[in-house]
Write a protein that holds these residues in place. Structure first.
Motif, PDB file in Angstrom:
ATOM      1  N   UNK A 194       0.785  -1.260  -0.048  1.00  0.00           N
ATOM      2  CA  UNK A 194      -0.130  -0.146   0.129  1.00  0.00           C
ATOM      3  C   UNK A 194       0.899   1.280   0.108  1.00  0.00           C
ATOM      4  N   UNK A 195       0.151   2.138   0.607  1.00  0.00           N
ATOM      5  CA  UNK A 195       0.972   3.473   0.565  1.00  0.00           C
ATOM      6  C   UNK A 195       1.243   4.002   2.194  1.00  0.00           C
ATOM      7  N   UNK A 196       1.285   3.280   2.976  1.00  0.00           N
ATOM      8  CA  UNK A 196       1.372   3.617   4.337  1.00  0.00           C
ATOM      9  C   UNK A 196       2.620   3.470   4.995  1.00  0.00           C
ATOM     10  N   UNK A 197       3.682   3.998   4.266  1.00  0.00           N
ATOM     11  CA  UNK A 197       5.129   3.767   4.692  1.00  0.00           C
ATOM     12  C   UNK A 197       5.546   2.276   4.657  1.00  0.00           C
ATOM     13  N   UNK A 198       5.448   1.730   3.516  1.00  0.00           N
ATOM     14  CA  UNK A 198       5.942   0.349   3.363  1.00  0.00           C
ATOM     15  C   UNK A 198       7.458   0.042   3.463  1.00  0.00           C
ATOM     16  N   UNK A 199       7.962  -1.079   4.033  1.00  0.00           N
ATOM     17  CA  UNK A 199       9.224  -1.321   4.201  1.00  0.00           C
ATOM     18  C   UNK A 199       9.788  -2.204   3.060  1.00  0.00           C
ATOM     19  N   UNK A 200       9.063  -2.772   2.463  1.00  0.00           N
ATOM     20  CA  UNK A 200       9.389  -3.607   1.313  1.00  0.00           C
ATOM     21  C   UNK A 200       8.764  -3.381   0.050  1.00  0.00           C
ATOM     22  N   UNK A 201       9.510  -3.017  -1.014  1.00  0.00           N
ATOM     23  CA  UNK A 201       9.017  -2.696  -2.461  1.00  0.00           C
ATOM     24  C   UNK A 201       9.256  -3.615  -3.389  1.00  0.00           C
ATOM     25  N   UNK A 202       8.201  -3.889  -4.314  1.00  0.00           N
ATOM     26  CA  UNK A 202       8.659  -4.698  -5.456  1.00  0.00           C
ATOM     27  C   UNK A 202       9.568  -4.048  -6.417  1.00  0.00           C
ATOM     28  N   UNK A 203      10.620  -4.572  -6.673  1.00  0.00           N
ATOM     29  CA  UNK A 203      11.682  -4.162  -7.677  1.00  0.00           C
ATOM     30  C   UNK A 203      10.995  -4.153  -9.127  1.00  0.00           C
ATOM     31  N   UNK A 204      11.913  -3.328  -9.752  1.00  0.00           N
ATOM     32  CA  UNK A 204      11.670  -3.468 -11.317  1.00  0.00           C
ATOM     33  C   UNK A 204      11.308  -4.810 -11.823  1.00  0.00           C
ATOM     34  N   UNK A 205      10.555  -5.030 -12.851  1.00  0.00           N
ATOM     35  CA  UNK A 205      10.492  -6.254 -13.487  1.00  0.00           C
ATOM     36  C   UNK A 205      11.797  -6.820 -13.953  1.00  0.00           C
ATOM     37  N   UNK A 206      11.898  -8.285 -13.693  1.00  0.00           N
ATOM     38  CA  UNK A 206      13.090  -8.829 -14.063  1.00  0.00           C
ATOM     39  C   UNK A 206      12.744  -9.804 -15.392  1.00  0.00           C
TER      40      UNK A 206
END
Length: 331
Positions: free
Chosen positions: A223-235
């Motif tokens: 979501x948009x609530x200060x996430x600590x893990x983010x999906x990286x760019x597509x590999x």
């Protein structure tokens, strides 16, 4: 006076309870044997199931230490979503336990399309009571999120008995019913946020998954609530693993802002979510924190780095470095 003499009295019928008990015992043995065979063969197509376990050496789990909780893949996916939404919103473990215990009581962790009056979903929330539209409530990410929103409004909820905190959100007719789920909810929380793990047995994915869908679902969770893990760019698409299984497409998540406690909890919750949703999303393996889970025959355990078969402790080439989760979708 007329009557029946002692010699003419009918003989009492022999009781056959021992035979009935023996027959009942044989039936139980047969049923148990059937389920054992199903479990033993699930790597090749038996009944899938998931187990949340607490690490035996974990001393922070209190009464949950060394325990486990078994459920269907559907229940595991819903429980993992509830936990991941809570962690991504920065909610403490106590809040996650309250949410899980509530959903266990209200729906047995199933996303129900019916209930008392207009109640729906995991938490049996009612559109007529301002919980959202039916479509929103039937979305586990939304329903978990709004449960946490209402829980945050309860001042001092983390110090309340679970039944009291849950009742202030739910306004249930049977508030004490939440209490019986607290031990199992504690096990789930520990498995999803640290000090434990989730495994799911069953056959490896037979059909290709969609990496874009996996990435989109992960983005919704953080979501948009200060996430600590983010999906990286597509590999790209990885080659076939050394064990000869199908080709895989990778989805990687990267820690945001270092590898502190918040990132660790988020990484744990999202890695376990990937395992729980492996059957539905075509996920073949998950690597996180120097260990890996592989769908299929090894689905009942997480393998350590040195157990991956590489020489000199190099580990699985699909292993994840600190601060990353690597999810491999069958291509």
């Amino acid at each position: 006076m007329g009557g029946v003499s002692q010699t003419e009295q009918p003989r009492p019928r022999r009781r056959r309870r021992p035979l009935r008990w023996a027959a009942g015992f044989l039936v139980l043995v047969a049923v148990a044997g059937y389920f054992f065979v199903q479990r033993a063969s699930n790597g090749g197509g038996g009944t899938p199931y998931c187990t949340a376990s607490v690490d035996p050496m974990d001393v922070g789990a209190g009464q949950a230490t060394g325990q486990s909780y078994e459920m269907s893949p559907e229940q595991a996916a819903n429980a993992a979503t509830i936990a991941a939404v809570g962690v991504s919103r920065g909610m403490p473990d106590r809040a996650v336990t309250i949410a899980l215990a509530t959903a266990m009581q209200e729906s047995m962790l199933r996303n129900l399309d019916h209930g008392d009056r207009d109640s729906l979903g995991l938490f049996q929330q009612r559109p007529s009571q301002g919980w959202g539209t039916p479509a929103q409530i039937m979305d586990p990410v939304y329903s978990a999120g709004i449960f946490y929103e209402r829980l945050e409004e309860v001042k001092g909820y983390s110090r309340m008995p679970l039944t009291v905190a849950a009742q202030k959100v739910q306004m249930s007719a049977f508030p004490q019913a939440y209490a019986k789920h607290e031990p199992d909810a504690t096990v789930l929380t520990t498995a999803f946020t640290g000090g434990g793990h989730l495994t799911c047995t069953g056959p490896a994915p037979a059909r290709a998954g969609d990496p874009a869908k996996v990435r989109a679902e992960l983005s919704r969770l953080v979501g948009k609530n200060g996430p600590h893990m983010l999906p990286a760019a597509p590999g790209g698409t990885a080659g076939a693993p050394a064990d000869g299984t199908a080709r895989e497409a990778e989805v990687t998540l990267v820690a945001k802002g270092g590898d502190g406690e918040a990132a660790r909890r988020s990484g744990q919750a999202l890695a376990m979510w990937a395992v729980a949703n492996s059957r539905e999303l075509g996920i073949a393996r998950v690597s996180y924190s120097l260990s890996a889970w592989i769908a299929g025959a090894d689905g009942d355990r997480w393998r350590g780095k040195d157990a991956a078969g590489a020489k000199d402790g190099a580990g699985d080439p699909r292993g994840a470095p600190p601060g990353q989760i690597r999810i491999f979708v069958r291509a």
